[in-house]
Design a protein around this motif. Structure first.
Motif, short mmCIF file in Angstrom:
data_model
loop_
_atom_site.label_atom_id
_atom_site.label_comp_id
_atom_site.label_asym_id
_atom_site.label_seq_id
_atom_site.Cartn_x
_atom_site.Cartn_y
_atom_site.Cartn_z
N VAL A 1 7.40 -2.10 -3.24
CA VAL A 1 7.60 -3.98 -3.28
C VAL A 1 6.95 -4.27 -4.52
O VAL A 1 5.03 -4.47 -4.52
CB VAL A 1 7.61 -4.88 -1.96
CG1 VAL A 1 7.30 -5.94 -1.93
CG2 VAL A 1 7.64 -3.55 -0.69
N ASN B 1 1.90 -12.23 -4.83
CA ASN B 1 0.62 -11.77 -4.38
C ASN B 1 -0.77 -11.23 -4.49
O ASN B 1 -0.76 -10.08 -3.63
CB ASN B 1 1.20 -12.12 -2.67
CG ASN B 1 1.55 -10.13 -2.68
OD1 ASN B 1 1.88 -9.47 -3.28
ND2 ASN B 1 2.82 -9.87 -1.59
N VAL C 1 -7.43 0.69 -6.44
CA VAL C 1 -7.92 0.99 -5.49
C VAL C 1 -7.56 0.98 -3.36
O VAL C 1 -7.22 1.46 -3.23
CB VAL C 1 -9.43 0.79 -5.78
CG1 VAL C 1 -10.34 1.60 -4.11
CG2 VAL C 1 -9.78 1.46 -6.67
N GLN C 2 -7.71 -0.58 -3.70
CA GLN C 2 -7.66 -1.14 -2.38
C GLN C 2 -6.19 -0.83 -1.51
O GLN C 2 -5.42 -0.20 -0.73
CB GLN C 2 -7.84 -2.22 -2.50
CG GLN C 2 -7.64 -3.13 -0.63
CD GLN C 2 -8.49 -2.85 0.32
OE1 GLN C 2 -9.58 -2.01 0.09
NE2 GLN C 2 -7.62 -2.55 1.20
N GLN C 3 -5.23 -0.69 -2.43
CA GLN C 3 -3.53 -0.10 -2.98
C GLN C 3 -3.47 0.50 -1.57
O GLN C 3 -2.92 0.96 -1.17
CB GLN C 3 -2.78 -1.43 -3.73
CG GLN C 3 -1.29 -1.66 -3.42
CD GLN C 3 -0.40 -2.00 -2.56
OE1 GLN C 3 -2.13 -3.29 -2.26
NE2 GLN C 3 0.41 -2.49 -2.35
N ARG D 1 0.53 -1.63 -8.79
CA ARG D 1 0.26 -1.60 -7.79
C ARG D 1 1.49 -0.85 -6.19
O ARG D 1 1.33 -0.81 -5.52
CB ARG D 1 0.13 -3.15 -7.56
CG ARG D 1 -0.86 -3.23 -5.70
CD ARG D 1 -0.16 -4.75 -5.27
NE ARG D 1 0.71 -5.35 -5.53
CZ ARG D 1 0.67 -6.12 -4.42
NH1 ARG D 1 -0.61 -7.52 -5.09
NH2 ARG D 1 1.65 -7.53 -4.70
#
Lengths: 257, 241
Positions: B80, B86, B98-100, B144
């Motif tokens: 998305v 955001n 990394v967090q995604q 991302r």
């Protein structure tokens, strides 16, 4: 609208993000928060304590130190679940991204609650160690205090998240502090016992989570009063479980209409 | 199989009918566009596809799954790119990826550098997103969205607010993704963007799909030289009025 049980694995991923941010911030911006309860301990415990020798046979500084452990956890949780969550949810739209991954609203709420508890346990435990260094701990049961801080913090977090998701506007957050957090801090038996106050104050206090957490931390640090610890823990667990769905429902209304 | 199938999709926000009984199919591996003015219902349609808006009525199948009932499964296979940047402003560019990856439970070792290179952000991996230009932020959003190797990527106004050069860079990125076999759905209110990158499109106005087909078919059907003309022909007003 159906309510689903949160996934622990997904909640962990949300928690992990907050830890990532905290790890890079704590040495700088977040350090003063550690000092707050120490200031109260010095000013009230050692200052006022010079005039008030003891309460119910307990030296005054020992009395309030055991209560301030509980309020340290409350303050940490309050900031986390109001301002911080609001900014992530509404200003940064961070949750829009999180919720477009496999994470669902209930996982997000549990993850944020878990993070608020983590912060509470960090701040509460650091203060507990300071209290120990001042020699104000009377019972070996004090070592299990962090476990109960987590339980109390979960309750504060459920209330804070409910408030934040329902109210939605940062302008009204001062009400949460003025009408809820600060009165709890002052009237939950941290600074003086409620014994000599009118009966209705006990009733009001009984409905607030801090009152119960103070009885727990004091019971462990000065006690042990294990029966009281168990009873108060039960109160916190029941209220937390009862409230969990509130922020889930409201956050879904706001973010996944 | 179609990548997305919408049947009689309907969505209201209180009194406002955002999406009014629309039907559409998005074929696998194509680039499908929703074209229309602001408030036409494009973003709501996209949000229903990627799970950020509930479906009030109708049927929506995404990658063969019921988008209402199997939302978590659907989301794990999508990428998305939202309209608003955001990003996680507290994390660095690399940490954002990394967090995604963690949100998806995706193995990301090695892939992060690949994506940073793709988005031409290799030199900026230690920066915070706020330090990036608008074009760079948009490329980071696209990188991302690729972290979980999605089969379908949903992009809401991917080039709005970008200067012509940054827009070209995004188009190149999207061309590359389409060549790689990914299905793309995007919204736009730029006609030239729709003509340039969409295989087929739905023109939306006031919650309804008012025309549907390839850019060439639509121009021929309405006897117009471009999509702007098609829109005016159908609605009697310009796209940006």
């Amino acid at each position: 609208m159906t309510l689903a049980f949160p996934s622990l694995r997904m909640a962990f991923r949300v928690w992990r993000r907050d830890l990532r941010v905290f790890s890079s911030l704590w040495k700088g911006a977040l350090l003063p928060t550690f000092l707050d309860p120490v200031l109260y301990l010095l000013a009230m415990g050692f200052g006022l304590g010079a005039y008030i020798a003891s309460i119910n046979g307990i030296p005054y500084k020992d009395f309030i130190a055991s209560g301030l452990v509980a309020s340290a956890a409350m303050w940490a949780t309050a900031f986390e679940t109001t301002y911080n969550v609001h900014f992530r949810m509404t200003e940064y739209r961070l949750y829009d991204n999180v919720l477009s991954t496999p994470v669902e609203v209930e996982d997000l709420v549990l993850g944020e609650m878990a993070w608020a508890c983590t912060r509470a346990v960090i701040y509460g435990t650091v203060f507990l160690i300071i209290v120990a260094l001042f020699g104000l701990i009377h019972s070996p049961w004090a070592v299990v205090t962090p476990v109960f801080i987590v339980i109390g913090a979960a309750c504060f977090a459920a209330i804070g998240l409910s408030f934040t998701t329902i109210v939605g506007k940062v302008d009204y957050f001062t009400y949460y502090y003025t009408l809820f957090v600060t009165p709890m801090f002052l009237f939950s038996g941290i600074f003086y016992p409620l014994d000599r106050l009118p009966q209705w104050t006990h009733v009001v206090a009984w409905f607030t989570p801090l009152y119960h957490l103070v009885l727990i931390t004091r019971g462990l640090i000065l006690g042990p009063h294990l029966l009281s610890v168990l009873g108060n823990t039960l109160w916190l667990v029941v209220v937390t479980a009862g409230l969990f769905s509130v922020p889930v429902i409201w956050m879904r209304k706001r973010l996944v209409p | 199989m179609n990548a997305v199938e919408g049947r009689r999709l309907y969505k209201t926000y209180g009194e406002l009918v955002a999406v009014d009984h629309i039907d559409f199919d998005v074929r696998e591996r194509e680039c499908f566009g929703f074209l229309g003015p602001n408030g036409a219902g494009k973003t709501t349609t996209m949000k229903m596809i990627y799970g950020l808006a509930g479906v009030d009525e109708g049927e929506l199948r995404v990658l063969g799954l019921d988008a209402r009932k199997e939302r978590r499964k659907v989301k794990s296979r999508l990428g998305v790119v939202p309209q608003e940047a955001n990003l996680d402003w507290d994390l660095t560019v690399r940490e954002n990826l990394v967090q995604q990856a963690l949100y998806y439970g995706a193995q990301a070792d090695g892939r992060i550098d690949e994506l940073l290179a793709l988005a031409q952000l290799g030199q900026r991996s230690a920066s915070k997103p706020r330090e990036l230009s608008g074009g760079m932020q948009r490329r980071l959003l696209i990188a991302r969205a690729l972290i979980n190797q999605p089969e379908l990527i949903v992009l809401d106004e991917p080039t709005t607010g970008l200067d012509p050069q940054a827009r070209l860079a995004v188009w190149d990125l999207l061309d590359g993704l389409k060549d790689g076999g990914v299905t793309l759905i995007l919204t736009t209110h730029y006609m030239e963007e729709a003509e340039r990158i969409c295989d087929r499109l739905a023109i939306m106005d006031q919650g309804k799909i008012v025309a549907y087909g390839s850019p060439g078919e639509l121009r021929d059907r309405y006897g117009q030289p471009n999509l702007e003309g098609v829109f005016i022909e159908i609605t009697g007003r310009g796209l940006r009025e």
